[in-house]
Design a protein around this motif. Structure first.
Motif, PDB file in Angstrom:
ATOM      1  N   UNK A 168       0.828  -1.210   0.000  1.00  0.00           N
ATOM      2  CA  UNK A 168       0.000   0.000   0.000  1.00  0.00           C
ATOM      3  C   UNK A 168       0.860   1.256   0.000  1.00  0.00           C
ATOM      4  N   UNK A 169       1.906   1.257   0.809  1.00  0.00           N
ATOM      5  CA  UNK A 169       2.814   2.405   0.812  1.00  0.00           C
ATOM      6  C   UNK A 169       3.581   2.479  -0.506  1.00  0.00           C
ATOM      7  N   UNK A 170       3.937   1.326  -1.042  1.00  0.00           N
ATOM      8  CA  UNK A 170       4.602   1.311  -2.350  1.00  0.00           C
ATOM      9  C   UNK A 170       3.711   1.937  -3.414  1.00  0.00           C
ATOM     10  N   UNK A 171       2.440   1.558  -3.417  1.00  0.00           N
ATOM     11  CA  UNK A 171       1.500   2.106  -4.404  1.00  0.00           C
ATOM     12  C   UNK A 171       1.339   3.615  -4.232  1.00  0.00           C
ATOM     13  N   UNK A 172       1.366   4.066  -3.001  1.00  0.00           N
ATOM     14  CA  UNK A 172       1.187   5.485  -2.721  1.00  0.00           C
ATOM     15  C   UNK A 172       2.392   6.321  -3.156  1.00  0.00           C
TER      16      UNK A 172
END
Length: 75
Positions: free
Chosen positions: A15-19
């Motif tokens: 999720x942080x990677x996608x953000x």
């Protein structure tokens, strides 16, 4: 460019990677709690403490120093 370091309890956060990773305004790195290099803190603008069950005393002290120097921390 905003430099972001995520300290994760286990594996990298998708999720942080996608953000952060797809946005050219961010330079994003992830590390596991066991492998964190405190000397990297000084070169960051934001530190994310991601899903940590406990914050060890060494990390707590380094986060305090980082905040005192004007950094931002997200829990």
């Amino acid at each position: 460019m905003l430099r972001v370091l995520s300290v994760n309890s286990e594996q990298q956060s998708p999720y942080l990677s996608a953000l952060f990773e797809s946005n050219p305004l961010f330079s994003f790195q992830q590390t596991r709690l066991e492998a964190v290099n405190y000397s990297d803190f000084a070169s960051q603008d934001l530190i994310v403490l991601n899903q940590l069950d406990k914050i060890p005393s060494g990390l707590s002290e380094e986060v305090r120093k980082f905040l005192s120097a004007g950094g931002t921390v997200c829990f």
